[in-house]
Design a protein around this motif. Structure first.
Motif, PDB file in Angstrom:
ATOM      1  N   ILE A 224      21.868  12.216 -26.736  1.00 54.32           N
ATOM      2  CA  ILE A 224      23.425  11.555 -26.883  1.00 54.32           C
ATOM      3  C   ILE A 224      24.150  12.873 -25.995  1.00 54.32           C
ATOM      4  O   ILE A 224      25.549  12.582 -25.923  1.00 54.32           O
ATOM      5  CB  ILE A 224      24.337  11.772 -27.294  1.00 54.32           C
ATOM      6  N   ALA A 225      23.972  14.510 -25.918  1.00 54.19           N
ATOM      7  CA  ALA A 225      24.653  15.171 -26.172  1.00 54.19           C
ATOM      8  C   ALA A 225      24.104  15.200 -23.997  1.00 54.19           C
ATOM      9  O   ALA A 225      25.790  14.662 -23.150  1.00 54.19           O
ATOM     10  CB  ALA A 225      24.390  16.583 -26.085  1.00 54.19           C
ATOM     11  N   LYS A 226      23.361  14.786 -23.643  1.00 52.73           N
ATOM     12  CA  LYS A 226      23.275  14.465 -22.355  1.00 52.73           C
ATOM     13  C   LYS A 226      23.724  13.169 -21.768  1.00 52.73           C
ATOM     14  O   LYS A 226      24.718  13.376 -20.436  1.00 52.73           O
ATOM     15  CB  LYS A 226      21.359  14.339 -22.253  1.00 52.73           C
ATOM     16  N   GLU A 227      23.948  12.264 -22.928  1.00 52.04           N
ATOM     17  CA  GLU A 227      24.070  10.791 -22.156  1.00 52.04           C
ATOM     18  C   GLU A 227      26.026  11.031 -22.287  1.00 52.04           C
ATOM     19  O   GLU A 227      26.445  10.138 -21.713  1.00 52.04           O
ATOM     20  CB  GLU A 227      23.732   9.734 -22.797  1.00 52.04           C
ATOM     21  N   ASN A 228      26.613  11.802 -23.097  1.00 51.57           N
ATOM     22  CA  ASN A 228      28.314  12.068 -23.141  1.00 51.57           C
ATOM     23  C   ASN A 228      28.411  12.516 -21.925  1.00 51.57           C
ATOM     24  O   ASN A 228      29.497  12.473 -20.853  1.00 51.57           O
ATOM     25  CB  ASN A 228      28.040  12.578 -24.347  1.00 51.57           C
ATOM     26  N   CYS A 229      27.627  13.908 -21.491  1.00 53.32           N
ATOM     27  CA  CYS A 229      27.780  15.300 -19.879  1.00 53.32           C
ATOM     28  C   CYS A 229      27.857  13.540 -18.973  1.00 53.32           C
ATOM     29  O   CYS A 229      29.124  13.952 -17.773  1.00 53.32           O
ATOM     30  CB  CYS A 229      27.082  15.865 -20.199  1.00 53.32           C
ATOM     31  N   LYS A 230      26.757  12.703 -18.934  1.00 59.72           N
ATOM     32  CA  LYS A 230      26.859  12.479 -17.597  1.00 59.72           C
ATOM     33  C   LYS A 230      27.721  11.066 -17.521  1.00 59.72           C
ATOM     34  O   LYS A 230      28.063  10.593 -16.338  1.00 59.72           O
ATOM     35  CB  LYS A 230      25.101  11.497 -17.713  1.00 59.72           C
TER      36      LYS A 230
END
Length: 370
Positions: A224-230
Protein backbone atom coordinates in the motif's frame (compact mmCIF):
# COMPACT_ATOMS: atom_id res chain seq x y z
CA UNK A 1 11.27 56.84 -18.97
CA UNK A 2 13.09 53.52 -19.43
CA UNK A 3 12.22 49.86 -19.07
CA UNK A 4 14.71 47.20 -18.06
CA UNK A 5 13.45 43.64 -18.53
CA UNK A 6 14.76 41.05 -16.06
CA UNK A 7 15.09 37.69 -17.84
CA UNK A 8 14.75 34.83 -15.34
CA UNK A 9 13.75 31.85 -17.44
CA UNK A 10 15.00 28.60 -15.99
CA UNK A 11 14.47 24.85 -15.99
CA UNK A 12 13.97 23.30 -12.56
CA UNK A 13 14.41 19.62 -11.72
CA UNK A 14 12.62 18.90 -8.44
CA UNK A 15 12.89 15.12 -8.76
CA UNK A 16 13.50 13.10 -5.61
CA UNK A 17 13.46 9.52 -4.36
CA UNK A 18 10.97 7.89 -1.99
CA UNK A 19 12.55 5.00 -0.11
CA UNK A 20 10.27 2.52 1.64
CA UNK A 21 11.59 0.01 4.15
CA UNK A 22 11.96 -1.04 7.78
CA UNK A 23 14.17 0.84 10.29
CA UNK A 24 15.78 3.37 7.94
CA UNK A 25 17.56 5.48 10.59
CA UNK A 26 21.03 4.34 9.54
CA UNK A 27 20.16 4.67 5.86
CA UNK A 28 19.35 8.38 6.11
CA UNK A 29 22.72 9.04 7.77
CA UNK A 30 24.52 6.98 5.12
CA UNK A 31 22.76 8.87 2.32
CA UNK A 32 23.79 12.21 3.82
CA UNK A 33 27.38 10.97 4.06
CA UNK A 34 27.13 9.97 0.38
CA UNK A 35 26.19 13.52 -0.62
CA UNK A 36 22.39 13.62 -0.54
CA UNK A 37 22.46 17.32 0.37
CA UNK A 38 25.98 18.18 -0.78
CA UNK A 39 28.50 19.34 1.81
CA UNK A 40 26.04 20.62 4.42
CA UNK A 41 27.23 19.91 7.95
CA UNK A 42 24.43 21.45 10.07
CA UNK A 43 21.05 19.79 10.47
CA UNK A 44 17.92 20.97 12.24
CA UNK A 45 15.76 17.97 13.14
CA UNK A 46 12.15 19.14 13.44
CA UNK A 47 9.74 16.81 15.21
CA UNK A 48 6.91 16.70 17.74
CA UNK A 49 6.70 15.79 21.40
CA UNK A 50 5.61 12.19 20.75
CA UNK A 51 8.10 11.31 18.02
CA UNK A 52 11.05 13.12 19.60
CA UNK A 53 12.27 10.32 21.86
CA UNK A 54 11.07 7.45 19.66
CA UNK A 55 12.77 8.36 16.38
CA UNK A 56 14.15 11.90 16.23
CA UNK A 57 16.60 11.42 19.11
CA UNK A 58 18.16 8.23 17.69
CA UNK A 59 18.60 9.90 14.28
CA UNK A 60 20.11 12.98 15.95
CA UNK A 61 22.55 10.84 17.93
CA UNK A 62 23.65 8.98 14.80
CA UNK A 63 24.13 12.28 12.95
CA UNK A 64 26.33 13.63 15.74
CA UNK A 65 28.26 10.36 15.89
CA UNK A 66 28.90 10.69 12.14
CA UNK A 67 30.49 14.12 12.74
CA UNK A 68 27.59 16.43 11.87
CA UNK A 69 26.11 19.24 13.93
CA UNK A 70 22.52 18.25 14.65
CA UNK A 71 19.94 19.55 17.09
CA UNK A 72 16.30 18.76 17.73
CA UNK A 73 13.56 21.38 17.55
CA UNK A 74 10.23 19.99 18.74
CA UNK A 75 6.72 21.26 19.37
CA UNK A 76 3.60 19.78 21.03
CA UNK A 77 2.11 16.96 18.96
CA UNK A 78 -1.22 17.45 17.20
CA UNK A 79 -2.97 19.44 14.49
CA UNK A 80 -3.44 22.39 16.86
CA UNK A 81 0.32 23.00 16.63
CA UNK A 82 0.27 23.44 12.85
CA UNK A 83 0.14 27.23 13.10
CA UNK A 84 2.10 30.33 12.16
CA UNK A 85 2.98 30.72 15.84
CA UNK A 86 4.65 27.28 15.92
CA UNK A 87 6.48 28.03 12.69
CA UNK A 88 7.76 31.28 14.19
CA UNK A 89 8.82 29.48 17.37
CA UNK A 90 10.83 26.90 15.41
CA UNK A 91 12.45 29.57 13.22
CA UNK A 92 13.43 31.71 16.21
CA UNK A 93 14.89 28.67 17.98
CA UNK A 94 16.94 27.78 14.90
CA UNK A 95 18.24 31.34 14.63
CA UNK A 96 19.11 31.40 18.34
CA UNK A 97 21.17 28.23 17.87
CA UNK A 98 23.16 29.73 15.03
CA UNK A 99 21.38 28.13 12.08
CA UNK A 100 21.58 30.13 8.87
CA UNK A 101 21.45 29.37 5.14
CA UNK A 102 24.11 26.66 5.37
CA UNK A 103 21.85 24.09 7.02
CA UNK A 104 19.32 21.40 6.14
CA UNK A 105 16.09 20.41 7.86
CA UNK A 106 15.17 16.80 8.60
CA UNK A 107 11.44 16.44 9.34
CA UNK A 108 10.81 13.38 11.51
CA UNK A 109 7.16 12.64 12.16
CA UNK A 110 3.69 12.60 10.71
CA UNK A 111 1.81 14.97 8.46
CA UNK A 112 1.77 17.92 10.85
CA UNK A 113 5.56 17.74 11.19
CA UNK A 114 6.27 17.34 7.47
CA UNK A 115 3.80 20.10 6.54
CA UNK A 116 5.23 22.58 9.01
CA UNK A 117 8.91 21.67 8.55
CA UNK A 118 8.63 21.88 4.76
CA UNK A 119 7.09 25.35 5.10
CA UNK A 120 9.92 26.42 7.43
CA UNK A 121 12.48 25.11 4.92
CA UNK A 122 10.87 27.07 2.11
CA UNK A 123 11.19 30.41 3.90
CA UNK A 124 14.16 30.05 6.29
CA UNK A 125 17.11 31.86 4.73
CA UNK A 126 14.85 32.27 1.67
CA UNK A 127 14.95 28.53 1.18
CA UNK A 128 17.04 25.65 2.48
CA UNK A 129 16.90 21.91 1.62
CA UNK A 130 14.86 19.47 3.68
CA UNK A 131 14.32 15.72 4.03
CA UNK A 132 11.13 13.98 5.16
CA UNK A 133 11.32 10.94 7.42
CA UNK A 134 7.68 9.86 7.69
CA UNK A 135 6.68 7.92 10.80
CA UNK A 136 2.91 7.50 10.23
CA UNK A 137 0.75 5.82 7.62
CA UNK A 138 -1.03 9.14 7.07
CA UNK A 139 2.24 10.90 6.25
CA UNK A 140 3.30 8.02 4.02
CA UNK A 141 0.01 8.17 2.13
CA UNK A 142 -0.30 11.90 1.83
CA UNK A 143 1.72 14.57 3.58
CA UNK A 144 5.27 13.42 2.81
CA UNK A 145 4.75 13.21 -0.97
CA UNK A 146 3.91 16.02 -3.37
CA UNK A 147 5.53 19.09 -1.87
CA UNK A 148 2.46 20.76 -0.36
CA UNK A 149 3.45 22.52 2.86
CA UNK A 150 1.26 24.78 4.96
CA UNK A 151 -0.10 25.83 8.34
CA UNK A 152 -3.65 26.26 9.58
CA UNK A 153 -5.35 29.45 10.76
CA UNK A 154 -8.56 29.92 12.78
CA UNK A 155 -10.35 30.72 9.52
CA UNK A 156 -9.09 27.96 7.23
CA UNK A 157 -6.77 24.96 7.00
CA UNK A 158 -3.72 24.71 4.75
CA UNK A 159 -4.26 28.06 3.00
CA UNK A 160 -1.00 29.63 4.20
CA UNK A 161 1.93 27.76 2.70
CA UNK A 162 3.86 26.95 -0.44
CA UNK A 163 4.85 24.14 -2.79
CA UNK A 164 8.29 22.93 -1.74
CA UNK A 165 9.81 19.60 -2.77
CA UNK A 166 12.09 17.62 -0.41
CA UNK A 167 15.50 16.19 -1.26
CA UNK A 168 14.28 12.71 -0.37
CA UNK A 169 11.44 10.98 1.47
CA UNK A 170 11.86 7.98 3.78
CA UNK A 171 8.81 5.87 4.58
CA UNK A 172 9.80 3.78 7.60
CA UNK A 173 7.10 1.14 7.95
CA UNK A 174 8.66 -0.13 11.19
CA UNK A 175 7.45 3.07 12.85
CA UNK A 176 3.84 2.08 12.15
CA UNK A 177 4.17 -0.65 14.79
CA UNK A 178 4.36 2.01 17.51
CA UNK A 179 1.22 3.81 16.31
CA UNK A 180 -1.96 3.46 18.36
CA UNK A 181 -4.68 1.68 16.39
CA UNK A 182 -6.63 4.93 16.17
CA UNK A 183 -3.69 6.66 14.45
CA UNK A 184 -3.13 3.72 12.12
CA UNK A 185 -6.82 3.76 11.18
CA UNK A 186 -6.65 7.50 10.58
CA UNK A 187 -3.82 6.93 8.13
CA UNK A 188 -5.90 4.36 6.26
CA UNK A 189 -8.42 7.07 5.35
CA UNK A 190 -6.12 8.65 2.75
CA UNK A 191 -5.14 5.25 1.36
CA UNK A 192 -8.80 4.33 0.84
CA UNK A 193 -9.35 7.74 -0.75
CA UNK A 194 -6.54 7.07 -3.23
CA UNK A 195 -8.16 3.74 -4.12
CA UNK A 196 -11.56 5.38 -4.56
CA UNK A 197 -10.23 7.99 -6.94
CA UNK A 198 -7.64 6.04 -8.94
CA UNK A 199 -7.45 2.27 -8.43
CA UNK A 200 -10.23 -0.31 -8.20
CA UNK A 201 -7.48 -2.94 -7.81
CA UNK A 202 -6.12 -1.21 -4.70
CA UNK A 203 -9.67 -0.89 -3.36
CA UNK A 204 -10.17 -4.66 -3.72
CA UNK A 205 -6.76 -5.31 -2.13
CA UNK A 206 -7.78 -3.20 0.87
CA UNK A 207 -11.06 -5.08 1.18
CA UNK A 208 -9.16 -8.38 1.23
CA UNK A 209 -6.13 -7.40 3.35
CA UNK A 210 -7.34 -4.80 5.86
CA UNK A 211 -6.58 -7.05 8.85
CA UNK A 212 -3.01 -7.64 7.61
CA UNK A 213 -2.44 -3.90 7.22
CA UNK A 214 -3.87 -3.05 10.63
CA UNK A 215 -1.47 -5.61 12.13
CA UNK A 216 1.42 -4.03 10.15
CA UNK A 217 2.18 -7.14 8.11
CA UNK A 218 5.26 -6.25 6.08
CA UNK A 219 4.19 -7.38 2.62
CA UNK A 220 0.75 -5.77 2.73
CA UNK A 221 2.09 -2.52 4.18
CA UNK A 222 4.89 -2.23 1.63
CA UNK A 223 2.32 -2.80 -1.12
CA UNK A 224 0.00 0.00 0.00
CA UNK A 225 2.95 2.36 0.59
CA UNK A 226 4.11 1.76 -2.97
CA UNK A 227 0.60 2.14 -4.42
CA UNK A 228 0.01 5.38 -2.48
CA UNK A 229 3.23 6.85 -3.86
CA UNK A 230 2.48 5.71 -7.39
CA UNK A 231 -1.05 7.14 -7.41
CA UNK A 232 -0.03 10.47 -5.96
CA UNK A 233 3.01 10.72 -8.24
CA UNK A 234 0.93 10.32 -11.38
CA UNK A 235 -1.23 13.24 -10.24
CA UNK A 236 1.56 15.53 -9.00
CA UNK A 237 3.67 14.83 -12.08
CA UNK A 238 0.95 16.32 -14.29
CA UNK A 239 -0.10 19.16 -11.98
CA UNK A 240 2.50 20.08 -9.36
CA UNK A 241 0.92 23.45 -8.41
CA UNK A 242 -2.74 22.32 -8.26
CA UNK A 243 -4.01 24.19 -11.30
CA UNK A 244 -6.42 21.43 -12.30
CA UNK A 245 -5.92 17.67 -11.97
CA UNK A 246 -4.36 17.84 -8.50
CA UNK A 247 -7.72 18.95 -7.14
CA UNK A 248 -8.75 15.29 -7.23
CA UNK A 249 -6.50 14.70 -4.21
CA UNK A 250 -9.09 16.78 -2.31
CA UNK A 251 -11.73 14.09 -2.79
CA UNK A 252 -13.75 13.97 0.44
CA UNK A 253 -11.91 16.95 1.92
CA UNK A 254 -14.59 19.61 1.38
CA UNK A 255 -16.74 18.12 4.14
CA UNK A 256 -13.89 16.27 5.86
CA UNK A 257 -11.70 19.29 6.58
CA UNK A 258 -14.73 21.28 7.75
CA UNK A 259 -15.72 18.50 10.18
CA UNK A 260 -12.15 18.25 11.46
CA UNK A 261 -12.04 21.98 12.24
CA UNK A 262 -15.54 22.24 13.72
CA UNK A 263 -14.77 19.27 15.97
CA UNK A 264 -11.93 21.41 17.36
CA UNK A 265 -9.67 18.52 16.30
CA UNK A 266 -11.34 16.02 18.59
CA UNK A 267 -11.50 14.02 15.36
CA UNK A 268 -8.22 13.05 13.73
CA UNK A 269 -7.74 14.07 10.10
CA UNK A 270 -8.42 10.57 8.79
CA UNK A 271 -11.53 10.19 10.94
CA UNK A 272 -12.97 13.43 9.58
CA UNK A 273 -11.93 12.49 6.05
CA UNK A 274 -13.75 9.15 6.32
CA UNK A 275 -16.99 11.00 7.01
CA UNK A 276 -16.21 13.42 4.18
CA UNK A 277 -15.68 10.50 1.82
CA UNK A 278 -19.11 9.11 2.64
CA UNK A 279 -20.54 12.59 2.01
CA UNK A 280 -18.98 12.79 -1.45
CA UNK A 281 -20.11 9.22 -2.23
CA UNK A 282 -23.70 10.13 -1.36
CA UNK A 283 -23.35 13.22 -3.54
CA UNK A 284 -21.98 11.08 -6.38
CA UNK A 285 -24.96 8.75 -6.01
CA UNK A 286 -27.39 11.68 -6.15
CA UNK A 287 -25.70 12.93 -9.32
CA UNK A 288 -25.82 9.51 -10.95
CA UNK A 289 -22.10 8.67 -10.80
CA UNK A 290 -22.31 5.88 -8.21
CA UNK A 291 -24.82 3.17 -7.33
CA UNK A 292 -26.10 2.38 -3.85
CA UNK A 293 -23.97 -0.77 -3.86
CA UNK A 294 -20.83 1.26 -4.64
CA UNK A 295 -21.60 3.70 -1.85
CA UNK A 296 -22.06 0.77 0.52
CA UNK A 297 -18.68 -0.71 -0.50
CA UNK A 298 -16.99 2.60 0.36
CA UNK A 299 -18.87 2.85 3.65
CA UNK A 300 -18.06 -0.76 4.57
CA UNK A 301 -14.35 -0.38 3.82
CA UNK A 302 -14.04 2.67 6.06
CA UNK A 303 -15.89 0.83 8.80
CA UNK A 304 -13.59 -2.17 8.35
CA UNK A 305 -10.65 0.17 9.00
CA UNK A 306 -12.32 1.24 12.25
CA UNK A 307 -13.24 4.72 11.03
CA UNK A 308 -16.46 6.70 11.63
CA UNK A 309 -18.97 7.13 8.80
CA UNK A 310 -21.47 9.50 10.45
CA UNK A 311 -21.15 13.00 11.86
CA UNK A 312 -20.81 13.00 15.68
CA UNK A 313 -23.76 14.45 17.57
CA UNK A 314 -21.60 17.18 19.12
CA UNK A 315 -20.90 18.76 15.72
CA UNK A 316 -22.94 21.92 15.15
CA UNK A 317 -24.49 21.41 11.69
CA UNK A 318 -24.94 25.15 11.01
CA UNK A 319 -21.33 25.86 11.93
CA UNK A 320 -20.32 22.97 9.68
CA UNK A 321 -22.17 24.42 6.69
CA UNK A 322 -20.50 27.80 7.23
CA UNK A 323 -17.09 26.14 7.50
CA UNK A 324 -17.57 24.53 4.06
CA UNK A 325 -17.04 27.99 2.55
CA UNK A 326 -13.45 28.14 3.83
CA UNK A 327 -12.50 25.25 1.55
CA UNK A 328 -9.78 26.22 -0.93
CA UNK A 329 -11.84 24.97 -3.88
CA UNK A 330 -14.52 27.62 -3.30
CA UNK A 331 -14.72 30.03 -6.24
CA UNK A 332 -16.86 33.15 -6.52
CA UNK A 333 -18.59 32.21 -3.29
CA UNK A 334 -19.70 28.83 -4.64
CA UNK A 335 -19.04 25.47 -2.98
CA UNK A 336 -17.19 23.10 -5.29
CA UNK A 337 -16.84 19.33 -4.85
CA UNK A 338 -14.62 16.67 -6.39
CA UNK A 339 -16.87 13.70 -7.17
CA UNK A 340 -16.06 9.99 -7.34
CA UNK A 341 -17.10 8.05 -10.46
CA UNK A 342 -17.71 4.43 -9.57
CA UNK A 343 -14.86 2.76 -7.70
CA UNK A 344 -11.42 3.92 -8.79
CA UNK A 345 -12.22 6.97 -10.90
CA UNK A 346 -13.11 10.67 -10.71
CA UNK A 347 -15.60 12.72 -12.69
CA UNK A 348 -14.00 15.10 -15.20
CA UNK A 349 -16.82 17.61 -15.65
CA UNK A 350 -15.16 19.20 -18.67
CA UNK A 351 -11.60 18.98 -20.02
CA UNK A 352 -9.22 19.70 -17.13
CA UNK A 353 -12.04 20.49 -14.65
CA UNK A 354 -12.42 18.06 -11.74
CA UNK A 355 -14.60 19.98 -9.29
CA UNK A 356 -18.16 21.14 -9.80
CA UNK A 357 -20.27 23.86 -8.12
CA UNK A 358 -22.80 22.45 -5.65
CA UNK A 359 -25.65 24.47 -4.19
CA UNK A 360 -25.69 24.89 -0.43
CA UNK A 361 -29.11 23.24 -0.29
CA UNK A 362 -27.64 20.08 -1.83
CA UNK A 363 -24.75 20.10 0.64
CA UNK A 364 -27.20 20.49 3.50
CA UNK A 365 -29.20 17.51 2.26
CA UNK A 366 -26.07 15.34 2.14
CA UNK A 367 -25.05 16.44 5.64
CA UNK A 368 -28.53 15.58 6.92
CA UNK A 369 -28.02 12.00 5.69
CA UNK A 370 -24.91 11.69 7.86
Amino acid sequence: MSIFKVELKKVVDDSYEIETGFSLEKKIVQDIQDGLVGNIQKFAIITDSIVRDLYAQPICEQMVKAGYQAEIFSFPAGEKSKTRATKEMVEDAMLAHGYRRDCCIIAVGGGVVTDLAGFVAGTFGRGIPFINYATTLLAAADASVGGKTAVDTPLATNLIGLFNQPQKVYLDIATWKTLPQRQLASGMAETIKHACMASSDLFTFLEEHMDDIMHVEQGACEHIAKENCKIKYHVVEKDEKESGLREILNLGHTVGRAIETVSDYRLLHGEALAIGMIAQALLAESLGYMTKDMVERVRSLYQKAGLPVTIPAYIDREELVKKLYTDKKVKNGKLRFVVEKGIGNIVEFEPGVYATPIEESVARKIIAQL
